[in-house]
Design a protein around this motif. Structure first.
Motif, mmCIF file in Angstrom:
data_model
loop_
_atom_site.group_PDB
_atom_site.id
_atom_site.type_symbol
_atom_site.label_atom_id
_atom_site.label_comp_id
_atom_site.label_asym_id
_atom_site.label_seq_id
_atom_site.Cartn_x
_atom_site.Cartn_y
_atom_site.Cartn_z
ATOM 1 N N GLU A 92 98.291 41.726 35.085
ATOM 2 C CA GLU A 92 96.871 42.085 35.066
ATOM 3 C C GLU A 92 96.656 43.595 35.062
ATOM 4 N N ARG A 111 86.496 40.079 39.309
ATOM 5 C CA ARG A 111 87.782 40.747 39.076
ATOM 6 C C ARG A 111 88.953 39.857 39.508
ATOM 7 N N GLY A 112 89.876 39.693 38.598
ATOM 8 C CA GLY A 112 91.085 38.948 38.927
ATOM 9 C C GLY A 112 90.893 37.456 39.061
ATOM 10 N N ARG A 163 87.952 42.960 47.797
ATOM 11 C CA ARG A 163 87.532 41.868 48.670
ATOM 12 C C ARG A 163 88.535 41.609 49.786
ATOM 13 N N LYS A 164 89.799 41.946 49.565
ATOM 14 C CA LYS A 164 90.775 41.687 50.633
ATOM 15 C C LYS A 164 90.656 42.701 51.763
ATOM 16 N N ASN A 182 93.931 31.051 38.724
ATOM 17 C CA ASN A 182 94.390 31.690 39.961
ATOM 18 C C ASN A 182 95.343 30.766 40.709
ATOM 19 N N GLY A 183 96.431 31.342 41.140
ATOM 20 C CA GLY A 183 97.367 30.549 41.914
ATOM 21 C C GLY A 183 98.253 29.674 41.065
ATOM 22 N N GLN A 188 99.870 44.069 39.678
ATOM 23 C CA GLN A 188 98.475 43.650 39.709
ATOM 24 C C GLN A 188 97.683 44.567 40.646
ATOM 25 N N GLU A 189 98.215 44.713 41.871
ATOM 26 C CA GLU A 189 97.658 45.730 42.747
ATOM 27 C C GLU A 189 98.525 46.959 42.502
ATOM 28 N N GLY A 195 94.847 33.517 53.395
ATOM 29 C CA GLY A 195 95.741 32.657 52.640
ATOM 30 C C GLY A 195 95.082 31.962 51.469
ATOM 31 N N LEU A 196 93.785 32.205 51.270
ATOM 32 C CA LEU A 196 93.111 31.585 50.129
ATOM 33 C C LEU A 196 93.351 32.412 48.873
ATOM 34 N N SER A 197 93.150 31.791 47.739
ATOM 35 C CA SER A 197 93.277 32.561 46.501
ATOM 36 C C SER A 197 92.043 33.436 46.334
ATOM 37 N N GLY A 198 92.174 34.411 45.459
ATOM 38 C CA GLY A 198 91.103 35.378 45.286
ATOM 39 C C GLY A 198 89.750 34.748 45.014
#
Ligand SMILES: Nc1ncnc2c1ncn2[C@@H]1O[C@H](COP(=O)(O)OP(=O)(O)OP(=O)(O)O)[C@@H](O)[C@H]1O
Ligand SMILES: Nc1ncnc2c1ncn2[C@@H]1O[C@H](COP(=O)(O)OP(=O)(O)OP(=O)(O)O)[C@@H](O)[C@H]1O
Ligand SMILES: [Mg+2]
Ligand SMILES: [Mg+2]
Lengths: 314, 500, 334, 347
Positions: free
Chosen positions: B170, B429-430, B342-343, B36-37, B83-84, B400-403
């Motif tokens: 993804e 997921r992801g 989650r977002k 991630n990231g 991805q989304e 601003g954090l990664s998933g």
């Protein structure tokens, strides 16, 4: 990162620019007594904007504040003789109920606050017209002075009006930044669904935010009514758009979750200064509205922190 | 034919792409993996013209190109499946397919809907999807939407002469296995006309599909391997910078659960979503609900968390029957919910890490409604440490954090509040394997501490590896229950057999 | 009232009023400017404070001006709402400025309670003239039939008085029936909509319309025009705007009432100014000179032509020191 | 959220619920149209002269329909302009200023060029529309280029517009008496004045734009997901700019009809258009968050608001109560036309 921190002060910067312009044009503007007087006069508008902040902070809007204030001026004038200072309690209660009911309609019946508050404002207007018997009413001056005269006093050069504004601001600030309620407001403003999924009573929080807006609108109306020693169903007209402008110019965007009551202090001062500028800079009568609009655009362009608008600007 | 040379991209404070060299040949399927990231999505977006590179060159057939917006990229035959999902829900399927390219159906200013529908039908046929092109997109299932997305990209076939490059960021993370198969089949067929770049966190899929695999780490390409030489463990090592345990489900650490019932569902139904569901979740148990997308698993989780109210049956939490279904009550009873979105539902972006962690338990960090911020912060620091959340400090905006780190914040929110029933909806997921491992560790750890976990897993392997008990849900109905004690776990085949 | 001090030498002359979108206020302004010019100054020396219907802004602007000029102000003002008059006057008096008001004032507030600084209040007794227009209307209707009325913002003083005038006239006309009376808020478009709804509700029963001002009259007229009823149903209005006078001449309006806003605008500023500069001492004047009614002239088709020639085609040259000549006597409280 | 994988029976039920919500504004309108005659009938019945419920109703008559039509047309066209913007998920509050400017520009040019449609003065019509388009364009520029949220940008532009109108007129009102122009109001075809047909034409134009042009469809795309639309290659900034320009043009047509109705152009011509038109749009079922609704909804919404206003006077409701009743009915209308199941919250 330094720049990031500076963004926080953009509204203050805008204010400073405006003040400087007026000051250069007319140094008399900096007379402290005059300044305090000017600031004290904007207190009712500020209090209303303070309440509006809570609603905008959760992403809504309250278009009923002006009519609630109108109703309250009538209530104060009509019932001052019966209840004396107790009339303040009635006013605050009425304001809260109107606000909370708008909130109820918004959260439970899914009517956007733009419409629900506009409609509740109409209800308040009708009530005011009914209660006032469609007349401008005036208070008994002695009664007014006995009960509320203290509001317009001075202690150590500080007008009591300002002190009241200060106290309300402190309470609002404390509520917003230091309490679970304030935190919940922020959560609702920034991500309502996550707030629900964290087990917050989101509906109740939103209804309360509208209630606070109504309450502060009522306090603004009360102060205004006492100041004018009377009331009628239209006397607070002109407050609504200015209070919204004050909140937005201060940097609390309609998207919610950002800004807050301190921003509204700056916003109100900016509105005040723009208005004062019309007089100090001797803007022609037929141009004032035009200038107001243009300056407003400039002020907002300077003020808003676009990085906080999250995503698209709508 | 498509080549990036020394492409650089910086965001404020982040060097997202560092002198990346990247080549795609005609008809090739290129895999792209990384944690991630690592910069995968950024790379895709640079190729697609959504971001502009700060340095380096992009060439197509040796010609240097520079895209200022996605439109220009599309005109050069580059399409992207996001991805989304990127379909606009309120538009019809055909409008989505031809969004931005309606001109071909416009005659003297008028859109010819009939012609568009016909053309859309042809595109949908390419992905073997049989829906009315005039359907509003929001009415489609997730999988259908994914296929429409692909169909939309495939319109490039007609629109652009020459070769196409299709970016798949993804695309499989939300698909069930058989849908993945369908997608892969399509992709392979389409290599006649197009090259593909395929991004996924599912390593097996990448290996299965790709001809060549790029491995990214921290904005750099650290390795390129041909499919023939590819080895999962080696790639994972490159990605994460350390060895990854193949036993990452930690099956050996699975402990038996106690007899104490935490959640009991008694013939619970919710309209047509699911019907007559009964099961018990015990202290220390990991219980997986498996089934195809839309089988009703998520709805069951949401009912237990109080987000929807069942139409019949009743739910007992720790022996007490729930009379009022709302999240508030469930949280009060010690349930925590880690949502799939989650977002949207997990974290509040715009609020700091510590504010997110205490959001569900503010009463414990306040007296008379006044917050004790110092206590909140020290709690946050403790959990940042404990879960290894990658954030400079507890004040950072959670958005601003990664998933993966967002996921950890959500878990910290519930665990720090003492929730002992955790509902996990697609918790990995992801997430990259490093982050996934962390999540598996946490699941194990929670389970051994006596937390009951209800899991809707991302993959069947995950469900099998993690669970004590597996319940197969089919079309909203209880289908089969498997015991998953180590050594006696059901096979993939067993599950799939019952799922469809 | 505060302690007396030396009169101001060159006070800033200001007019505070509702807006510029209404001919009435434009006339007021033109009078104010004519007065300023009579002092040998350019008319741009007149300071305009516009409240846009907001009492809050009205008060705030006045205070801002007082702060800016340190009280060296001669202010003419309509305070927008009666209750707003007290704080305005108090503020002016507190900073030793001079103020004259028109229209809106509560009954318990009097210039003589503020020494010299609250110079005067002028209003127009609208009851009488409104009664006269009503009588003209009734006569035109042959003394019988139904009428509807459209008022101003219901709580405004002039709105109340003009309605009262109508009611008074009806006492002598038992066959006149007031079918409905609603507030049209001085707004042309609102008046237009209410009138067309009235036509639906009462249809042929409506034989006449009583409007609280010209602006409302225009809306009513257009509602009638839409039905082909202009000229059929007589209407009367108030204010005597030039366009309304033209309509009276054409016979579209039966009567309107001229309150001479040009003179009112000039004389109100003049009162404040000459009091400020010590030309006269307000506190030495009788009450009748400090609270008085402004002039009203009834305009009917017969005299419209002459009126137009005298007041509109050429603006009379007023003597701005003749404060009370055209007035109509001391204000009487009921 | 819609769960499309559920059983067909459910989908069917869902569809029918959708359909009810979709037609709710029309149902509300019909209910109101039947409700006011009922009150009227009850009133007469109590007074002892009952009439035939609908046939003899004063409210439910062609003449009154024409009256409602006259009062509704300017607001309808203004609200249609606002609809496009609201579909994009933005808001335009500049209508009061824009209407005033356009009315004033029209009237002064019209008078300046001779004051009759039979001369070159007709040029004032397109000129006024250009003025409206320009204000809208500037509004869009301020919004898009300065990245100021449309609420604020358009509010401020509205102030500027009103100020501009004031500057142009210096506060005077301009009468437009040309009988040819005023035929908008005075000439009737089949009982309805010409302005109603003109409005109908513009409604159809708007419908055409909404359903048959790329720009119109792109409004929905932007409203449904601006970032997604951008990622699909749409030039969102351009669409927004065009949207505001289009809205400005419609505002100016509204202004022309307003002048046609009253025969007067002044700074106050735009008064009250803001809340009336936004309310009408929402009452019609167009969602403030964008992507849903359209001009037919707006037609229903404007008619609902105007029928209520007219009906309240026709049934003799005391005027101080009218505001409250309007408010309550508006809330009711919105409640009925909201698909509560499809949204998780509103603000
Ligand atoms: N819009 C942006 N603004 C600032 N920084 C960004 C932005 N987009 C990405 N980044 C930064 O670029 C880096 C790479 O992000 P990217 O989204 O490309 O990762 P990824 O490899 O796609 O990760 P994942 O596997 O989670 O999808 C991240 O560390 C992030 O900090
Ligand atoms: N607008 C942004 N500003 C700053 N950083 C961003 C922004 N958008 C993304 N990022 C960064 O990009 C990185 C990857 O983000 P991304 O959204 O792709 O998360 P993720 O791990 O891929 O989760 P998921 O796969 O569930 O989307 C994160 O580290 C995040 O910090
Ligand atoms: Mg990514
Ligand atoms: Mg990602």
């Amino acid at each position: 990162m330094k720049l990031e921190a500076l963004k926080h002060f953009l509204p203050w910067f805008t204010l400073l620019v405006l003040v400087t312009i007026i000051g250069i044009a007319n140094p008399a503007f900096f007379d402290p007594a005059g300044l305090i007087g000017l600031v004290a006069d904007i207190v009712p508008l500020f209090i209303m904007a303070l309440g509006m902040t809570f609603v905008i902070y959760i992403g809504g809007i309250d278009l009923s504040v002006q009519q609630v204030a109108n109703l309250v001026t009538v209530i104060t004038t009509v019932y001052l003789a019966n209840f004396g200072m107790g009339v303040a309690v009635i006013c605050i209660l009425v304001g809260f109920l109107f606000g909370a009911f708008s909130g109820f309609i918004t959260t439970r019946l899914f009517v956007p606050s733009f419409v629900s508050t506009l409609a509740m404002g109409f209800v308040a207007l009708s009530s005011a017209r009914y209660l006032s018997g469609e007349r401008a009413l005036s208070m008994d001056t002695t009664l007014r002075n006995e009960n509320f005269g203290w509001i317009f006093g001075n202690t150590a050069g500080i007008p009591h009006e300002l002190a009241i504004a200060g106290v309300l601001l402190f309470l609002a600030w404390f509520l917003q930044t230091r309490t679970t309620f304030g935190r919940a407001l922020k959560a609702v403003g920034s991500g309502e669904l996550a707030a629900v999924a964290s087990g917050l009573k989101v509906d109740r929080i939103k209804i309360l935010a509208f209630g606070i807006s109504g309450t502060l609108a009522a306090i603004a109306g009360l102060m205004f009514s006492v100041k004018l020693s009377g009331g009628d169903a239209h006397i607070a007209n002109g407050f609504l758009l200015l209070s919204i402008v004050a909140v937005l110019v201060g940097g609390t965007p309609l998207t919610g979750g950002v800004g807050g009551v301190i921003n509204t202090v700056v916003g109100t001062l900016i509105v005040l200064v723009i208005r004062v500028a019309m007089v100090y800079l001797e803007i022609d009568a037929t141009q004032q509205q035009l200038v107001f609009g243009v300056v407003l655009i400039a002020a907002i362009a300077l003020t808003i922190d676009r990085s906080k608008l999250r995503g698209v600007v709508k | 034919m498509y080549e990036l040379r020394k492409v650089d991209k910086k965001f404020p404070g982040v060097h997202a792409l560092k002198a990346v060299d990247f080549t795609v040949n005609r008809g090739e399927i290129v895999g792209l993996v990384g944690e991630n990231g690592a910069g995968k999505s950024t790379l895709m977006k640079v190729i697609y013209g959504a971001y502009q590179a700060d340095g380096g060159t992009v060439t197509i057939d040796q010609k240097v190109v520079r895209f200022h917006n996605p439109r220009q990229a599309m005109d050069h035959g580059i399409g992207m499946v996001f991805q989304e999902q990127s379909l606009i829900a309120n538009l019809s399927v055909m409008e989505n397919i031809f969004l931005g390219y309606e001109a071909q159906f416009v005659k003297s200013g008028i859109i010819n809907w009939g012609a568009m529908a016909k053309a859309a039908k042809e595109q949908l046929a390419k992905v073997k999807l049989d829906v009315d092109p005039a359907t509003t997109t929001s009415k489609l299932s997730f999988v259908q939407r994914q296929l429409v997305e692909l169909a939309k990209v495939l319109t490039l076939e007609e629109r652009v002469d020459g070769d196409l490059v299709v970016l798949l960021d993804e695309p499989t993370s939300v698909l069930a296995r058989e849908e993945v198969e369908l997608l892969f089949e399509l992709v392979r067929e389409l290599t006649k006309r197009a090259s593909f770049i395929f991004v996924s966190h599912r390593m097996e899929e990448v290996l299965e599909l790709s001809d060549r695999i790029y491995v990214m780490k921290d904005g750099e390409i650290v390795d390129v391997v041909e499919q023939a030489d590819a080895d999962i463990r080696a790639i994972q090592h490159k990605m994460v910078g350390r060895d990854v345990d193949t036993q990452y489900y930690r099956e050996d650490q699975q402990k038996p659960y106690s007899e104490e019932k935490l959640v009991s569902c008694h013939s619970v139904s919710l309209g047509q979503r699911y019907k007559d569901i009964s099961f018990d979740l015990h202290r220390g148990e990991v219980l997986s609900l498996v089934g195809t997308e839309g089988s009703g698993r998520e709805a069951i989780l949401r009912t237990i968390f109080g987000l929807n109210c069942p139409t019949s049956g009743h739910v007992e939490i720790k022996g007490e029957q729930i009379s009022k279904f709302n999240a508030r009550t469930s949280v009060g009873k010690g349930i925590g919910y880690v949502p799939r979105e989650r977002k949207i539902e997990g974290i509040v972006s715009g609020m700091s890490v510590y504010e997110n962690m205490t959001l569900s338990q503010m009463q414990s960090y306040s007296s008379a409604g006044v917050l004790n911020t110092a206590a909140e912060k020290s709690l946050a620091r403790e959990w940042i440490e404990r879960l290894g959340i990658k954030t400079p400090n507890e004040f950072k905006d959670c958005g601003g954090l990664s998933g993966g780190n967002q996921q950890k914040v959500v878990l910290a929110k519930w665990r720090s509040g003492g929730s002992d029933i955790i509902l996990l909806d697609h918790p990995t997921r992801g997430l990259d394997i490093g982050a996934k491992e962390d999540v598996y560790d946490m699941v194990r750890e929670m389970s051994s501490q006596g937390v009951g976990i209800l899991l809707v897993a991302d993959t069947l392997e995950e469900a099998i590896g993690l669970s004590h008990t597996i319940i197969v849900i089919k079309d909203g109905m209880f289908c089969k229950r498997f015991d998953g004690k180590p050594g006696g776990k059901p096979s993939l085949f067993d599950l799939v057999h019952h799922m469809i | 009232g505060g302690p007396a001090r030396a009169a101001l030498s060159d006070p800033t002359i200001a007019w505070s009023y509702r807006n510029r979108t209404n001919p009435y206020w434009n006339e007021i302004v033109s009078g104010g400017e004519a007065f300023v010019e009579s002092l040998g100054k350019p008319k741009s020396d007149l300071v305009h404070l516009i409240n846009d219907g907001s009492s809050e802004k009205s008060l705030a602007d006045v205070k801002t001006l007082l702060a800016k000029e340190s009280g060296n102000v001669a202010l003419a003002i309509d305070t927008n709402d009666a209750p707003n008059c007290r704080p305005v006057v108090e503020a002016v008096a507190a900073s030793m400025g001079y103020v004259s008001t028109i229209w809106n004032k509560t009954d318990d507030l009097h210039p003589w309670d503020f020494g010299d600084h609250y110079v005067s209040h002028m209003t127009w007794s609208d009851v009488g003239p409104a009664e006269q227009t009503a009588r003209i209307l009734f006569k035109k209707m042959g003394g019988k039939g139904g009428i509807v009325g459209l008022g101003g913002i219901a709580s405004n003083n002039p709105a109340i008085e003009r309605k009262q005038g109508l009611l008074n006239a009806m006492k002598d006309y038992p066959d006149i029936e007031l079918l409905d009376y609603q507030a049209a808020d001085w707004d042309t478009q609102k008046a237009n909509q209410i009138m067309s709804s009235f036509i639906t509700r009462y249809g042929d029963e409506i034989k006449g319309v009583h409007c609280a001002n010209d602006t409302i009259g225009y809306g009513v007229l257009e509602a009638l025009r839409a039905e082909g009823l202009q000229g059929v149903i007589p209407i009367v209005t108030y204010d005597g705007n030039p366009q309304a006078v033209d309509l009276v001449m054409k016979g579209d309006i039966e009567a309107t009432v001229f309150t001479n806003p040009h003179w009112g605008g000039g004389i109100t500023a003049a009162l404040a100014y000459y009091a400020a500069t010590g030309h006269f001492k307000p506190s030495a004047e009788p009450h009748a000179s400090r609270e008085f009614y402004g002039p009203t002239i009834l305009i009917t088709p017969e005299d419209a032509q002459a009126f137009r020639a005298e007041y509109i085609d050429s603006v009379p040259n007023y003597d701005w020191k003749d404060f009370w000549g055209p007035g109509n006597g001391q204000i009487v409280y009921k | 959220m819609v769960d499309a994988t559920a059983k067909p029976a459910f989908v069917l039920r869902l569809l029918s619920r959708n359909r009810i919500v979709k037609w709710a504004p029309l149902l509300v309108l019909s209910a109101l149209v039947l409700f006011f005659p009922l009150i009227e009938w009850l009133e007469d019945f109590r007074a002892g002269d009952a009439h035939a419920y609908l046939i003899d109703s004063r409210f439910f008559s062609v003449r009154n329909a024409a009256r409602i039509g006259i009062s509704a047309t300017p607001a309808l066209i203004v609200a249609i302009g606002a609809t496009f913007i609201i579909i994009m998920g933005s808001i335009d509050l500049s209508m009061e200023g824009t209407v005033s400017v356009c009315a004033v520009v029209f009237a002064s040019v019209f008078i300046g060029l001779g004051g009759t449609m039979l001369s070159w003065a007709w040029l004032a019509l397109p000129l006024s529309m250009v003025a409206g388009a320009m204000i809208g364009f500037v509004n869009g520029l301020v919004h898009v280029k300065l990245k100021i949220p449309s609420f604020m940008a358009s509010l401020a532009i509205g102030f500027v517009g009103t100020g501009l109108a004031l500057l142009l007129t210096r506060g005077d009102r301009i009468r437009v008496e040309d009988p040819v122009f005023r035929a908008l109001l005075t000439e009737r075809w089949f009982n309805f004045p010409v302005m109603v047909y003109i409005a109908l034409v513009f409604l159809l134009v708007a419908w055409f734009i909404q359903s048959r042009t790329r720009l119109g469809r792109n409004f929905y795309a932007v409203g449904g997901g601006e970032e997604l639309a951008h990622a699909s290659g749409l030039n969102v900034e351009r669409i927004r700019l065009l949207g505001f320009t289009l809205a400005g043009t419609f505002f100016s047509v509204g202004a022309l009809l307003a002048v046609g109705r009253i025969g007067i152009a002044e700074t106050a011509t735009g008064n009250n258009f803001m809340f009336v038109s936004i309310t009408a749009v929402v009452v019609g079922g167009t969602a403030l968050w964008g992507g849903i609704g359209g001009v037919w909804n707006t037609l229903a919404g404007v008619l609902i608001v105007n029928v209520i206003n007219n009906g309240m006077v026709v049934v003799g409701l005391p005027d101080f109560l009218q505001d409250a009743v309007l408010g309550i009915l508006v809330i009711t209308a919105v409640v009925l036309s909201t698909d509560r199941k499809s949204i998780s919250f509103v603000k």
